[in-house]
Scaffold this active site. Structure first.
Site, PDB file in Angstrom:
ATOM      1  N   GLY A   1       0.835  -1.198   0.000  1.00 21.60           N
ATOM      2  CA  GLY A   1       0.000   0.000   0.000  1.00 21.60           C
ATOM      3  C   GLY A   1       0.865   1.241   0.000  1.00 21.60           C
ATOM      4  O   GLY A   1       2.103   1.167  -0.100  1.00 21.60           O
TER       5      GLY A   1
ATOM      6  N   GLY B   1       3.650   1.316   2.600  1.00 23.12           N
ATOM      7  CA  GLY B   1       4.801   0.432   2.482  1.00 23.12           C
ATOM      8  C   GLY B   1       4.381  -0.991   2.184  1.00 23.12           C
ATOM      9  O   GLY B   1       3.279  -1.249   1.702  1.00 23.12           O
ATOM     10  N   GLN B   2       5.261  -1.931   2.490  1.00 21.23           N
ATOM     11  CA  GLN B   2       5.025  -3.346   2.233  1.00 21.23           C
ATOM     12  C   GLN B   2       5.062  -4.127   3.538  1.00 21.23           C
ATOM     13  O   GLN B   2       5.827  -3.816   4.447  1.00 21.23           O
ATOM     14  CB  GLN B   2       6.093  -3.902   1.279  1.00 21.23           C
ATOM     15  CG  GLN B   2       6.052  -3.300  -0.125  1.00 21.23           C
ATOM     16  CD  GLN B   2       7.120  -3.906  -1.016  1.00 21.23           C
ATOM     17  OE1 GLN B   2       8.284  -4.029  -0.620  1.00 21.23           O
ATOM     18  NE2 GLN B   2       6.728  -4.289  -2.216  1.00 21.23           N
TER      19      GLN B   2
ATOM     20  N   LYS C   1       6.477  -4.535   8.664  1.00 20.34           N
ATOM     21  CA  LYS C   1       6.083  -3.500   7.713  1.00 20.34           C
ATOM     22  C   LYS C   1       7.286  -2.610   7.420  1.00 20.34           C
ATOM     23  O   LYS C   1       7.832  -1.967   8.320  1.00 20.34           O
ATOM     24  CB  LYS C   1       4.934  -2.659   8.256  1.00 20.34           C
ATOM     25  CG  LYS C   1       4.456  -1.614   7.272  1.00 20.34           C
ATOM     26  CD  LYS C   1       3.021  -1.238   7.535  1.00 20.34           C
ATOM     27  CE  LYS C   1       2.399  -0.565   6.324  1.00 20.34           C
ATOM     28  NZ  LYS C   1       0.966  -0.472   6.407  1.00 20.34           N
TER      29      LYS C   1
ATOM     30  N   ASP D   1      -5.468   8.252   8.924  1.00 22.25           N
ATOM     31  CA  ASP D   1      -5.829   7.444   7.742  1.00 22.25           C
ATOM     32  C   ASP D   1      -6.788   6.326   8.134  1.00 22.25           C
ATOM     33  O   ASP D   1      -6.584   5.161   7.782  1.00 22.25           O
ATOM     34  CB  ASP D   1      -4.573   6.879   7.085  1.00 22.25           C
ATOM     35  CG  ASP D   1      -4.818   6.414   5.644  1.00 22.25           C
ATOM     36  OD1 ASP D   1      -5.790   6.906   5.026  1.00 22.25           O
ATOM     37  OD2 ASP D   1      -4.055   5.569   5.147  1.00 22.25           O
TER      38      ASP D   1
END
Length: 507
Positions: free
Chosen positions: A23, A26-27, A44, A149
Site C-alpha cells: 500500500g 509500504g510493504q 512492515k 488514515d
C-alpha cells in the site's frame, strides 16, 4: 517476478517468508522470529528512507515507533508493535503481531453487516481510537495520537474466542511520520475518500479529523456505499466533495434499509463539514453505540439493517393427537433403536430415518418416562432462528407443552457451514415435516413413542433463503460464538412462545 526479499534475515532475527500486503504506507511481509523458535510476525517496511538528514529522521521514527508500541500495549483494539529498526538499505520497519484475520474492506464487500455486528465493530473501533486520542506518556509527556488514515483497509477483523470477532486498527502514527518526511510542500498522504475537510486543506489535525473519517467508514459499513461522491477521482474532486457536497442519506442509498434514527443522526454528525459541529470526542460516539447495543429490541427484525438476521415467530402451536402418539409395542416395528454410541442421558440430536422407505428427519430425544407422559396430551411448537454472521447457524427449536406442566424446550443448532447441517436443513425444507422420536431413559432400547411435526410454510420459505445465504456467507468467527448469540435470542422470544402456547387452551 521473483521477490528477492524472501529469505532475507532482518536484524539477525526475522526471516522474511512472503509478501502479504502492499500500500501507500509500504510493504508487509510475514516473517519468522528465529529468536523465539520461528514464531510468525508481520514486518512492515515503510515507504521512506532515512539516508538524508539521517539523525533527525531516525530520531523521529524511533519516537513514533515507541509511541505505537506503547499504544498497542494500552489497548487490545490496536495492533501491537513489538520491535522496530532500520535495515541495511536504510528503510525503517515495524515488527508487529501477526494476525490471521480479514480486512474490514473485504468484509464490507463480501456481505451486508447486520446491525448487531456493525455496533460491535463500531464500539471496538471507538475504544481503539479513544485510547489513542487520550494519549500515552512518552518520555514524561502525554502524547495524543491522531491516526490520519482511518479507513476499512486499515482495520483487521480477527476471530477470537473471547470477543467472537476482535477488531484491530493498523498503522497508527505512520501517516504522520511519512508525511513529515516528505520534501514536497504540497505532499498529501491519506486517503481522499475518507479525509476530513481540514485534512485535505493541510491544516493541523486533532481528534475530530479521525471522527470525520470514522463517520465515512460507519456509513459505508451500514450501506456498502460512500456518503460523499467526487465528480472526479482526483485531489481537486475530493476537495470539493468534502467541502461542499452534503452526505447522502441512508434512504437515498437504500429505501429498504432500516437503521435506528439515533444511529443515523450520529453518523451524520460525524460527517459535519465543520469540526465544531461533530462529536467533540470519541466518548460521545461510544455512549450512543453502547446504548444501542443494550436495547432489548436490537435482535428483532424491525431494527435490523437488512432483515436477514433472525426470523419472526412464524409458527403456530399444533395439537398432539392420540393417533400421532404411537407406542412402539402396538405399531411400527420400523422405529429405530437408541444408538449404541449415544449416552443414556437427557439429550437431543437430529438424524434422518427411513419409515415406509421414505427418508425423513427425526429429532431423537431422551427424557425420563414421566416427562414424556406429562406432555403427550398437549401441543407441540417449532421455530427456526437464523444468524448469517459471524458464522451461519440455524437454531431449531421444538417445544412440547401441556396445560398443567411447564414447556419442554428441545433446541438444536444446525451449522450451515458443515455438510451435516446443510443436508438436514435441505431435508427439512423438502419434506416440510419431521418426527420427534421420544425415548424413555428407563427403557431406552426402542422409541417409547413418536410425534409427527409439520413445518409452517413461511418457515420453509425462510429455510430456503437461509440455505442460499449461508452458501455465500464467509465465516468470520467460531460456530460457538453464533450459538451463544442464538441462545440469547431464544431466551428473548421464550415469553412470546409461551403466550402462543397458552392461547391454545383459551380458545
Amino acid at each position: 517476478m521473483i521477490d528477492l526479499n524472501i529469505g532475507r534475515l532482518i536484524a539477525q532475527r526475522y526471516q522474511l517468508q512472503e509478501l502479504i500486503g502492499t500500500g501507500a504506507m509500504g510493504q508487509v511481509y510475514l516473517a519468522n522470529d528465529l529468536l523465539l523458535g520461528g514464531v510468525p510476525v508481520a514486518i512492515k517496511f515503510l515507504a521512506l528512507s532515512i539516508q538524508n538528514n539521517k539523525i533527525r529522521v531516525q530520531e523521529r521514527f524511533e519516537r513514533e515507533a515507541k509511541t505505537c508500541a506503547l499504544l498497542g500495549q494500552k489497548n487490545i483494539h490496536i495492533v501491537r508493535v513489538m520491535d522496530y529498526g532500520v535495515d541495511e538499505k536504510s528503510i525503517p520497519y515495524y515488527v508487529m503481531e501477526y494476525l490471521q484475520g480479514e480486512s474490514l474492506s473485504d468484509v464490507i464487500r463480501s456481505q451486508s453487516l447486520s446491525l448487531i455486528r456493525f455496533l460491535s465493530f463500531a464500539r471496538q473501533l471507538c475504544l481503539g481510537l479513544q485510547a489513542a486520542h487520550e494519549g500515552i506518556p512518552v518520555d514524561g509527556e502525554i502524547c495524543p495520537i491522531i491516526h490520519r488514515d482511518i479507513k476499512p483497509s486499515n482495520v483487521l477483523v480477527v476471530p477470537n474466542p473471547s470477543f467472537g470477532e476482535l477488531v484491530k486498527i493498523l498503522d497508527f502514527g505512520i501517516a504522520k511520520l511519512l508525511q513529515s518526511d516528505s520534501s514536497e510542500t504540497n505532499y498529501y498522504l491519506g486517503t481522499w475518500a475518507y479525509s476530513s475537510p481540514e485534512q485535505i486543506e493541510g491544516k493541523e489535525l486533532n481528534n475530530r479529523s479521525d471522527i470525520y473519517s470514522l463517520g465515512v467508514m460507519m456509513f459505508e459499513m451500514l450501506t456498502g456505499k460512500m456518503p460523499i461522491q467526487a465528480n472526479t477521482n482526483s485531489f481537486g474532486g475530493w476537495y470539493k466533495a468534502h467541502h461542499f457536497h452534503p452526505p447522502r442519506s441512508f434512504r437515498e442509498i437504500n429505501p429498504l434499509l432500516e437503521v435506528p434514527q439515533e444511529l443515523e443522526n450520529l453518523v451524520m454528525r460525524c460527517l459535519a463539514k465543520k469540526s465544531s459541529d461533530r462529536p467533540q470526542n470519541i466518548s460521545e460516539i461510544l455512549q450512543t453505540i453502547t446504548s444501542l447495543e443494550q436495547l432489548d429490541s436490537l435482535a428483532q427484525p424491525s431494527t435490523l439493517c437488512h432483515k436477514n438476521l433472525l426470523s419472526q415467530l412464524t409458527s403456530t402451536p399444533q395439537n398432539i393427537t392420540e393417533e400421532e402418539c404411537l407406542n412402539t409395542d402396538a405399531s411400527s416395528s420400523e422405529l429405530p433403536s437408541w444408538p449404541k454410541n449415544k449416552p443414556i442421558a437427557d439429550i437431543v440430536f437430529p438424524h434422518p430415518i427411513r419409515i415406509h422407505n421414505q427418508l425423513t428427519v427425526a429429532l431423537w430425544v431422551m427424557l425420563p418416562k414421566q416427562e414424556i407422559e406429562k406432555r403427550l396430551q398437549g401441543t407441540r411448537y417449532n421455530q427456526f432462528l437464523f444468524l448469517n454472521a459471524p458464522h451461519p447457524m440455524i437454531l431449531w427449536v421444538t417445544v412440547l407443552h401441556s396445560h398443567e406442566h411447564t414447556p419442554k424446550w428441545l433446541p438444536y443448532y444446525l451449522d450451515l457451514k458443515s455438510h451435516q447441517g446443510i443436508e438436514l436443513a435441505r431435508l427439512l425444507l423438502e419434506t416440510g415435516c419431521y418426527k420427534i422420536l421420544l425415548f424413555a431413559r428407563e427403557s431406552p432400547q426402542r422409541a417409547f413413542t413418536y410425534i409427527q411435526t409439520e413445518i409452517a410454510s413461511p418457515q420453509r420459505q425462510l429455510l430456503q433463503q437461509w440455505i442460499t445465504m449461508s452458501q455465500r456467507a464467509v465465516s468470520t468467527a467460531s460456530p460457538q460464538f453464533s450459538r451463544g448469540l442464538l441462545k440469547k435470542e431464544l431466551e428473548k422470544i421464550k415469553p412470546q412462545v409461551i403466550m402462543k402456547l397458552a392461547a391454545v387452551y383459551k380458545t
